[in-house]
Design a protein around this motif. Structure first.
Motif, PDB file in Angstrom:
ATOM      1  N   GLU A 315       0.829  -1.245   0.025  1.00  0.00           N
ATOM      2  CA  GLU A 315      -0.014   0.025  -0.051  1.00  0.00           C
ATOM      3  C   GLU A 315       0.616   1.231   0.057  1.00  0.00           C
ATOM      4  OE1 GLU A 315      -2.473  -0.347   3.501  1.00  0.00           O
ATOM      5  OE2 GLU A 315      -3.420  -2.210   2.452  1.00  0.00           O
ATOM      6  N   ARG A 316       1.897   1.215   0.650  1.00  0.00           N
ATOM      7  CA  ARG A 316       2.972   2.327   0.617  1.00  0.00           C
ATOM      8  C   ARG A 316       3.299   2.726  -0.673  1.00  0.00           C
ATOM      9  NH1 ARG A 316       6.679   3.822   4.240  1.00  0.00           N
ATOM     10  NH2 ARG A 316       8.586   3.144   2.814  1.00  0.00           N
ATOM     11  N   TRP A 317       3.335   1.812  -1.822  1.00  0.00           N
ATOM     12  CA  TRP A 317       3.844   2.259  -3.069  1.00  0.00           C
ATOM     13  C   TRP A 317       2.503   2.068  -4.139  1.00  0.00           C
ATOM     14  CZ3 TRP A 317       7.523   5.176  -2.658  1.00  0.00           C
ATOM     15  CH2 TRP A 317       8.622   4.858  -1.834  1.00  0.00           C
ATOM     16  N   GLY A 318       1.353   1.542  -3.791  1.00  0.00           N
ATOM     17  CA  GLY A 318       0.230   1.640  -4.676  1.00  0.00           C
ATOM     18  C   GLY A 318       0.362   0.498  -5.521  1.00  0.00           C
ATOM     19  N   LEU A 319       1.048  -0.759  -4.805  1.00  0.00           N
ATOM     20  CA  LEU A 319       0.929  -1.940  -5.945  1.00  0.00           C
ATOM     21  C   LEU A 319       0.297  -3.070  -5.199  1.00  0.00           C
ATOM     22  CD1 LEU A 319       4.994  -1.761  -6.252  1.00  0.00           C
ATOM     23  CD2 LEU A 319       3.111  -0.965  -7.848  1.00  0.00           C
ATOM     24  N   GLU A 320      -0.878  -2.830  -4.754  1.00  0.00           N
ATOM     25  CA  GLU A 320      -1.818  -4.032  -4.185  1.00  0.00           C
ATOM     26  C   GLU A 320      -2.088  -5.021  -5.222  1.00  0.00           C
ATOM     27  OE1 GLU A 320      -2.736  -0.021  -1.656  1.00  0.00           O
ATOM     28  OE2 GLU A 320      -2.231  -0.518  -4.038  1.00  0.00           O
ATOM     29  N   ASP A 321      -2.287  -4.335  -6.332  1.00  0.00           N
ATOM     30  CA  ASP A 321      -2.735  -5.461  -7.422  1.00  0.00           C
ATOM     31  C   ASP A 321      -1.686  -6.142  -8.017  1.00  0.00           C
ATOM     32  OD1 ASP A 321      -5.085  -4.139  -7.627  1.00  0.00           O
ATOM     33  OD2 ASP A 321      -5.001  -2.985  -9.309  1.00  0.00           O
ATOM     34  N   GLU A 322      -0.554  -6.254  -7.327  1.00  0.00           N
ATOM     35  CA  GLU A 322       0.664  -7.140  -7.716  1.00  0.00           C
ATOM     36  C   GLU A 322       1.012  -7.971  -6.626  1.00  0.00           C
ATOM     37  OE1 GLU A 322       4.156  -5.176  -9.494  1.00  0.00           O
ATOM     38  OE2 GLU A 322       2.797  -4.000 -10.874  1.00  0.00           O
ATOM     39  N   GLY A 323       0.191  -8.163  -5.615  1.00  0.00           N
ATOM     40  CA  GLY A 323       0.521  -8.777  -4.393  1.00  0.00           C
ATOM     41  C   GLY A 323       0.240 -10.263  -4.728  1.00  0.00           C
TER      42      GLY A 323
END
Length: 337
Positions: A315-323
Protein backbone atom coordinates in the motif's frame (compact mmCIF):
# COMPACT_ATOMS: atom_id res chain seq x y z
CA UNK A 1 -0.08 -27.41 -10.12
CA UNK A 2 -2.67 -26.51 -7.46
CA UNK A 3 -1.53 -23.88 -5.01
CA UNK A 4 -2.65 -23.47 -1.44
CA UNK A 5 -4.12 -20.01 -0.98
CA UNK A 6 -4.00 -18.16 2.31
CA UNK A 7 -6.54 -15.40 2.94
CA UNK A 8 -4.95 -11.97 3.01
CA UNK A 9 -6.07 -9.20 5.29
CA UNK A 10 -8.08 -6.50 3.62
CA UNK A 11 -6.16 -3.42 2.58
CA UNK A 12 -6.90 -0.45 4.80
CA UNK A 13 -6.67 2.32 2.29
CA UNK A 14 -5.90 2.04 -1.40
CA UNK A 15 -3.23 4.34 -2.73
CA UNK A 16 -3.28 3.40 -6.39
CA UNK A 17 -0.97 4.77 -9.00
CA UNK A 18 -1.14 4.81 -12.75
CA UNK A 19 -3.53 5.48 -15.53
CA UNK A 20 -6.54 3.33 -16.32
CA UNK A 21 -5.46 0.71 -18.82
CA UNK A 22 -8.00 -0.36 -21.38
CA UNK A 23 -6.63 -3.88 -21.64
CA UNK A 24 -8.84 -6.50 -20.01
CA UNK A 25 -6.19 -9.19 -19.88
CA UNK A 26 -3.73 -8.03 -17.27
CA UNK A 27 -1.47 -9.57 -14.70
CA UNK A 28 -1.41 -13.23 -13.89
CA UNK A 29 -1.67 -14.18 -10.25
CA UNK A 30 -0.57 -17.22 -8.31
CA UNK A 31 -3.99 -18.82 -8.17
CA UNK A 32 -4.93 -21.32 -10.88
CA UNK A 33 -7.50 -19.92 -13.28
CA UNK A 34 -6.89 -16.26 -12.52
CA UNK A 35 -4.14 -15.68 -15.06
CA UNK A 36 -6.14 -13.32 -17.23
CA UNK A 37 -7.73 -10.99 -14.70
CA UNK A 38 -6.61 -8.00 -12.70
CA UNK A 39 -7.91 -4.46 -12.59
CA UNK A 40 -5.69 -1.74 -13.99
CA UNK A 41 -4.48 0.78 -11.44
CA UNK A 42 -6.33 4.06 -10.99
CA UNK A 43 -4.70 7.44 -10.98
CA UNK A 44 -4.07 9.00 -7.56
CA UNK A 45 -5.42 12.32 -6.41
CA UNK A 46 -2.19 14.18 -6.90
CA UNK A 47 -1.55 17.33 -8.86
CA UNK A 48 0.42 17.07 -12.10
CA UNK A 49 4.12 16.74 -11.37
CA UNK A 50 3.58 15.96 -7.69
CA UNK A 51 4.57 12.55 -6.39
CA UNK A 52 1.88 10.74 -4.38
CA UNK A 53 4.71 9.34 -2.21
CA UNK A 54 7.34 10.73 0.13
CA UNK A 55 10.57 10.51 -1.84
CA UNK A 56 12.83 11.70 0.98
CA UNK A 57 14.83 9.80 3.58
CA UNK A 58 11.87 10.16 5.93
CA UNK A 59 10.20 7.44 3.88
CA UNK A 60 12.89 4.94 4.91
CA UNK A 61 12.38 5.91 8.54
CA UNK A 62 8.69 5.05 8.18
CA UNK A 63 9.24 1.61 6.67
CA UNK A 64 7.24 -1.18 8.28
CA UNK A 65 9.34 -3.41 10.53
CA UNK A 66 8.78 -6.73 12.25
CA UNK A 67 10.37 -8.68 15.06
CA UNK A 68 12.45 -11.75 14.18
CA UNK A 69 10.26 -14.68 13.15
CA UNK A 70 11.30 -17.58 15.45
CA UNK A 71 10.59 -20.28 12.85
CA UNK A 72 12.65 -18.42 10.24
CA UNK A 73 15.53 -17.80 12.63
CA UNK A 74 15.58 -21.47 13.59
CA UNK A 75 15.46 -22.53 9.95
CA UNK A 76 18.33 -20.18 9.14
CA UNK A 77 20.46 -21.59 11.94
CA UNK A 78 19.70 -25.16 10.87
CA UNK A 79 20.52 -24.41 7.22
CA UNK A 80 24.17 -23.66 7.88
CA UNK A 81 23.92 -20.45 5.83
CA UNK A 82 26.53 -17.84 6.78
CA UNK A 83 25.82 -14.21 5.83
CA UNK A 84 28.54 -12.41 3.90
CA UNK A 85 28.69 -9.80 6.66
CA UNK A 86 28.28 -10.94 10.24
CA UNK A 87 24.75 -10.34 11.56
CA UNK A 88 23.73 -8.58 8.33
CA UNK A 89 21.73 -9.50 5.25
CA UNK A 90 23.50 -7.98 2.24
CA UNK A 91 20.92 -7.43 -0.49
CA UNK A 92 21.46 -6.16 -4.04
CA UNK A 93 18.78 -3.64 -5.02
CA UNK A 94 18.61 -1.65 -8.25
CA UNK A 95 17.92 2.02 -7.56
CA UNK A 96 16.77 3.14 -10.99
CA UNK A 97 12.97 2.77 -11.18
CA UNK A 98 10.42 4.49 -8.97
CA UNK A 99 8.56 2.97 -7.12
CA UNK A 100 10.49 -0.33 -7.30
CA UNK A 101 13.85 1.02 -6.11
CA UNK A 102 15.29 4.51 -6.30
CA UNK A 103 17.50 6.96 -4.40
CA UNK A 104 16.02 9.45 -1.94
CA UNK A 105 15.82 12.90 -3.44
CA UNK A 106 17.38 14.60 -0.40
CA UNK A 107 20.56 12.54 0.04
CA UNK A 108 21.10 10.46 -3.13
CA UNK A 109 22.25 7.51 -1.01
CA UNK A 110 19.23 6.05 0.78
CA UNK A 111 17.43 3.47 -1.38
CA UNK A 112 13.64 3.70 -1.27
CA UNK A 113 10.85 1.70 -2.89
CA UNK A 114 8.87 -1.51 -2.53
CA UNK A 115 11.88 -3.74 -3.13
CA UNK A 116 14.08 -2.34 -0.34
CA UNK A 117 10.98 -2.38 1.89
CA UNK A 118 10.49 -6.11 1.23
CA UNK A 119 14.22 -6.80 1.63
CA UNK A 120 14.26 -4.91 4.93
CA UNK A 121 11.33 -6.95 6.25
CA UNK A 122 13.06 -10.19 5.26
CA UNK A 123 16.19 -9.10 7.13
CA UNK A 124 14.08 -8.21 10.19
CA UNK A 125 12.37 -11.58 10.13
CA UNK A 126 15.70 -13.40 9.96
CA UNK A 127 17.05 -11.43 12.90
CA UNK A 128 19.63 -9.68 10.72
CA UNK A 129 20.45 -6.07 9.92
CA UNK A 130 19.43 -4.93 6.44
CA UNK A 131 22.49 -3.96 4.38
CA UNK A 132 21.37 -2.76 0.93
CA UNK A 133 23.73 -2.44 -2.03
CA UNK A 134 22.83 -0.34 -5.07
CA UNK A 135 23.60 -2.66 -7.99
CA UNK A 136 22.92 -2.30 -11.72
CA UNK A 137 20.33 -4.87 -12.77
CA UNK A 138 22.69 -6.57 -15.19
CA UNK A 139 25.29 -7.10 -12.46
CA UNK A 140 23.25 -8.99 -9.88
CA UNK A 141 23.70 -12.55 -11.27
CA UNK A 142 27.48 -12.57 -11.00
CA UNK A 143 27.33 -10.80 -7.63
CA UNK A 144 25.00 -13.39 -6.12
CA UNK A 145 26.85 -16.33 -7.70
CA UNK A 146 30.23 -15.09 -6.49
CA UNK A 147 28.99 -14.53 -2.96
CA UNK A 148 29.24 -10.74 -3.04
CA UNK A 149 25.57 -10.46 -2.06
CA UNK A 150 23.41 -12.74 0.07
CA UNK A 151 20.34 -12.06 -2.04
CA UNK A 152 18.88 -9.77 -4.69
CA UNK A 153 15.49 -8.06 -4.60
CA UNK A 154 15.33 -6.32 -7.96
CA UNK A 155 12.28 -7.27 -10.02
CA UNK A 156 13.80 -10.66 -10.89
CA UNK A 157 11.33 -12.97 -12.60
CA UNK A 158 11.38 -16.70 -11.86
CA UNK A 159 12.48 -18.63 -14.95
CA UNK A 160 13.46 -22.25 -15.43
CA UNK A 161 16.83 -21.17 -16.80
CA UNK A 162 17.60 -18.94 -13.79
CA UNK A 163 16.60 -21.76 -11.44
CA UNK A 164 19.69 -23.66 -12.60
CA UNK A 165 21.81 -21.16 -10.65
CA UNK A 166 19.45 -19.44 -8.22
CA UNK A 167 16.68 -20.11 -5.72
CA UNK A 168 13.53 -18.00 -5.54
CA UNK A 169 10.90 -17.08 -2.95
CA UNK A 170 8.08 -15.24 -4.70
CA UNK A 171 6.84 -11.89 -3.42
CA UNK A 172 5.10 -10.12 -6.33
CA UNK A 173 3.30 -10.82 -9.56
CA UNK A 174 5.16 -9.77 -12.69
CA UNK A 175 3.13 -7.12 -14.52
CA UNK A 176 4.48 -5.20 -17.51
CA UNK A 177 2.93 -2.28 -19.34
CA UNK A 178 2.90 -0.33 -22.58
CA UNK A 179 3.33 3.40 -21.97
CA UNK A 180 2.77 6.09 -24.61
CA UNK A 181 2.58 9.90 -24.69
CA UNK A 182 -0.58 11.28 -23.08
CA UNK A 183 -1.73 12.80 -26.37
CA UNK A 184 -0.85 9.74 -28.44
CA UNK A 185 -3.48 8.34 -30.74
CA UNK A 186 -2.57 4.89 -29.45
CA UNK A 187 -5.27 3.88 -26.96
CA UNK A 188 -4.69 0.15 -26.58
CA UNK A 189 -1.88 -2.35 -27.06
CA UNK A 190 -2.84 -5.92 -26.33
CA UNK A 191 -1.54 -8.06 -29.20
CA UNK A 192 1.12 -8.27 -31.86
CA UNK A 193 -0.64 -6.25 -34.55
CA UNK A 194 -0.94 -3.31 -32.14
CA UNK A 195 2.85 -2.75 -32.23
CA UNK A 196 3.10 -2.97 -36.02
CA UNK A 197 5.22 -0.10 -37.31
CA UNK A 198 5.98 1.25 -33.82
CA UNK A 199 9.36 2.01 -32.29
CA UNK A 200 9.18 0.50 -28.82
CA UNK A 201 11.71 1.08 -26.05
CA UNK A 202 12.53 -2.10 -24.11
CA UNK A 203 15.23 -3.35 -21.77
CA UNK A 204 17.75 -5.77 -23.23
CA UNK A 205 17.67 -9.28 -21.77
CA UNK A 206 14.29 -8.80 -20.11
CA UNK A 207 11.13 -10.89 -20.36
CA UNK A 208 9.38 -8.00 -22.07
CA UNK A 209 12.06 -7.96 -24.77
CA UNK A 210 11.30 -11.61 -25.56
CA UNK A 211 7.56 -10.89 -25.77
CA UNK A 212 8.13 -7.86 -27.98
CA UNK A 213 10.50 -9.66 -30.35
CA UNK A 214 8.04 -12.55 -30.63
CA UNK A 215 5.30 -10.07 -31.55
CA UNK A 216 7.53 -8.41 -34.15
CA UNK A 217 8.28 -11.83 -35.64
CA UNK A 218 4.56 -12.62 -35.74
CA UNK A 219 3.87 -9.37 -37.59
CA UNK A 220 6.61 -10.09 -40.09
CA UNK A 221 5.21 -13.58 -40.69
CA UNK A 222 1.80 -11.99 -41.33
CA UNK A 223 3.26 -9.66 -43.91
CA UNK A 224 2.86 -6.40 -41.99
CA UNK A 225 5.41 -3.90 -40.69
CA UNK A 226 6.85 -5.73 -37.65
CA UNK A 227 7.90 -2.71 -35.61
CA UNK A 228 11.34 -1.90 -34.19
CA UNK A 229 12.89 -2.40 -30.74
CA UNK A 230 14.86 0.47 -29.22
CA UNK A 231 17.11 -0.20 -26.23
CA UNK A 232 17.92 1.96 -23.21
CA UNK A 233 20.08 1.79 -20.10
CA UNK A 234 17.89 3.56 -17.56
CA UNK A 235 14.34 4.72 -17.02
CA UNK A 236 15.20 8.44 -17.13
CA UNK A 237 16.57 8.07 -20.66
CA UNK A 238 13.53 6.04 -21.68
CA UNK A 239 11.07 8.62 -20.35
CA UNK A 240 12.96 11.43 -22.10
CA UNK A 241 12.90 9.53 -25.40
CA UNK A 242 9.14 9.02 -25.09
CA UNK A 243 8.44 12.62 -24.11
CA UNK A 244 10.49 13.94 -27.03
CA UNK A 245 8.73 11.70 -29.53
CA UNK A 246 11.83 9.73 -30.48
CA UNK A 247 9.93 6.51 -29.77
CA UNK A 248 6.26 5.57 -29.87
CA UNK A 249 6.05 3.52 -26.69
CA UNK A 250 7.91 2.05 -23.72
CA UNK A 251 7.40 -1.59 -22.73
CA UNK A 252 8.56 -2.20 -19.17
CA UNK A 253 7.54 -2.83 -15.54
CA UNK A 254 4.01 -1.65 -14.80
CA UNK A 255 4.89 0.09 -11.49
CA UNK A 256 7.40 2.33 -13.27
CA UNK A 257 5.05 3.14 -16.15
CA UNK A 258 2.08 3.80 -13.89
CA UNK A 259 4.12 6.01 -11.58
CA UNK A 260 5.50 8.09 -14.47
CA UNK A 261 2.01 8.55 -15.91
CA UNK A 262 0.54 9.57 -12.56
CA UNK A 263 3.25 12.07 -11.64
CA UNK A 264 4.09 13.75 -14.93
CA UNK A 265 0.75 13.67 -16.68
CA UNK A 266 2.75 13.42 -19.91
CA UNK A 267 2.17 9.72 -20.56
CA UNK A 268 -0.49 7.06 -20.22
CA UNK A 269 -0.62 3.29 -19.80
CA UNK A 270 -2.46 1.65 -22.71
CA UNK A 271 -2.04 -2.02 -21.88
CA UNK A 272 -0.76 -4.39 -19.20
CA UNK A 273 0.03 -8.08 -19.44
CA UNK A 274 1.79 -10.67 -17.35
CA UNK A 275 5.55 -10.57 -17.73
CA UNK A 276 5.56 -14.20 -18.81
CA UNK A 277 2.95 -13.79 -21.53
CA UNK A 278 1.43 -16.14 -22.59
CA UNK A 279 2.62 -17.98 -19.47
CA UNK A 280 2.37 -16.62 -15.94
CA UNK A 281 5.36 -15.11 -14.17
CA UNK A 282 6.23 -14.06 -10.64
CA UNK A 283 8.94 -11.92 -9.06
CA UNK A 284 11.09 -13.45 -6.34
CA UNK A 285 13.70 -12.78 -3.71
CA UNK A 286 16.71 -14.45 -5.33
CA UNK A 287 19.62 -16.28 -3.69
CA UNK A 288 22.47 -18.54 -4.80
CA UNK A 289 21.32 -22.07 -5.53
CA UNK A 290 21.29 -24.40 -2.57
CA UNK A 291 22.94 -22.09 -0.03
CA UNK A 292 20.19 -22.70 2.54
CA UNK A 293 18.82 -19.14 2.63
CA UNK A 294 15.69 -19.39 0.51
CA UNK A 295 13.48 -21.47 2.83
CA UNK A 296 13.98 -19.10 5.80
CA UNK A 297 13.24 -16.17 3.46
CA UNK A 298 9.96 -17.77 2.36
CA UNK A 299 9.00 -18.35 6.01
CA UNK A 300 9.42 -14.62 6.67
CA UNK A 301 7.47 -13.65 3.56
CA UNK A 302 4.57 -15.93 4.46
CA UNK A 303 4.61 -14.58 8.00
CA UNK A 304 4.22 -10.98 6.81
CA UNK A 305 1.53 -12.04 4.32
CA UNK A 306 -0.42 -13.65 7.17
CA UNK A 307 -0.09 -10.77 9.63
CA UNK A 308 -0.86 -7.95 7.16
CA UNK A 309 2.57 -6.31 7.12
CA UNK A 310 2.96 -7.35 3.48
CA UNK A 311 -0.23 -5.48 2.56
CA UNK A 312 1.08 -2.44 4.41
CA UNK A 313 4.28 -2.50 2.37
CA UNK A 314 2.42 -2.79 -0.94
CA UNK A 315 0.00 0.00 0.00
CA UNK A 316 2.89 2.36 0.65
CA UNK A 317 3.66 2.22 -3.08
CA UNK A 318 0.24 1.61 -4.60
CA UNK A 319 1.08 -1.94 -5.69
CA UNK A 320 -1.79 -3.90 -4.14
CA UNK A 321 -2.74 -5.37 -7.51
CA UNK A 322 0.65 -7.08 -7.78
CA UNK A 323 0.46 -8.85 -4.43
CA UNK A 324 0.67 -12.63 -4.00
CA UNK A 325 -1.36 -14.78 -1.63
CA UNK A 326 1.57 -16.99 -0.67
CA UNK A 327 5.33 -17.00 -1.13
CA UNK A 328 6.38 -20.08 -3.06
CA UNK A 329 9.88 -21.53 -3.18
CA UNK A 330 11.07 -22.26 -6.72
CA UNK A 331 7.63 -22.52 -8.36
CA UNK A 332 7.42 -23.41 -12.06
CA UNK A 333 9.17 -20.57 -13.88
CA UNK A 334 9.00 -19.23 -17.39
CA UNK A 335 10.03 -21.87 -19.94
CA UNK A 336 13.55 -22.05 -21.29
CA UNK A 337 14.17 -20.13 -24.53
Amino acid sequence: MTLTIRPRRAAAALILIGAVASLASCDAVVTDGDAASADAAKAPAASEGESPFDLTTANAENRPHIDPVPEAVAALEASGFEPIQDDKLTVAVSAGSTPLGFLAEDDNRTILGIEPDIASLVADGLGLEFAPENVAWADWPLGVESGKYDAVVSNVTVTEERKDLFDFATHRNDVIAFQVQADSGIDSISEAKDVSGLQVLVGSGTNQEKILLDWFAENEANGIDPGEPVYYDDNAAAQLALASGRVDAIFGPNPTAAYAAAVSGESKVVGTINGGFPETAQIGVTTAKGNGLIDPVAIVLNSIIDDGTYDEALERWGLEDEGVEESLVNPPGLPRP
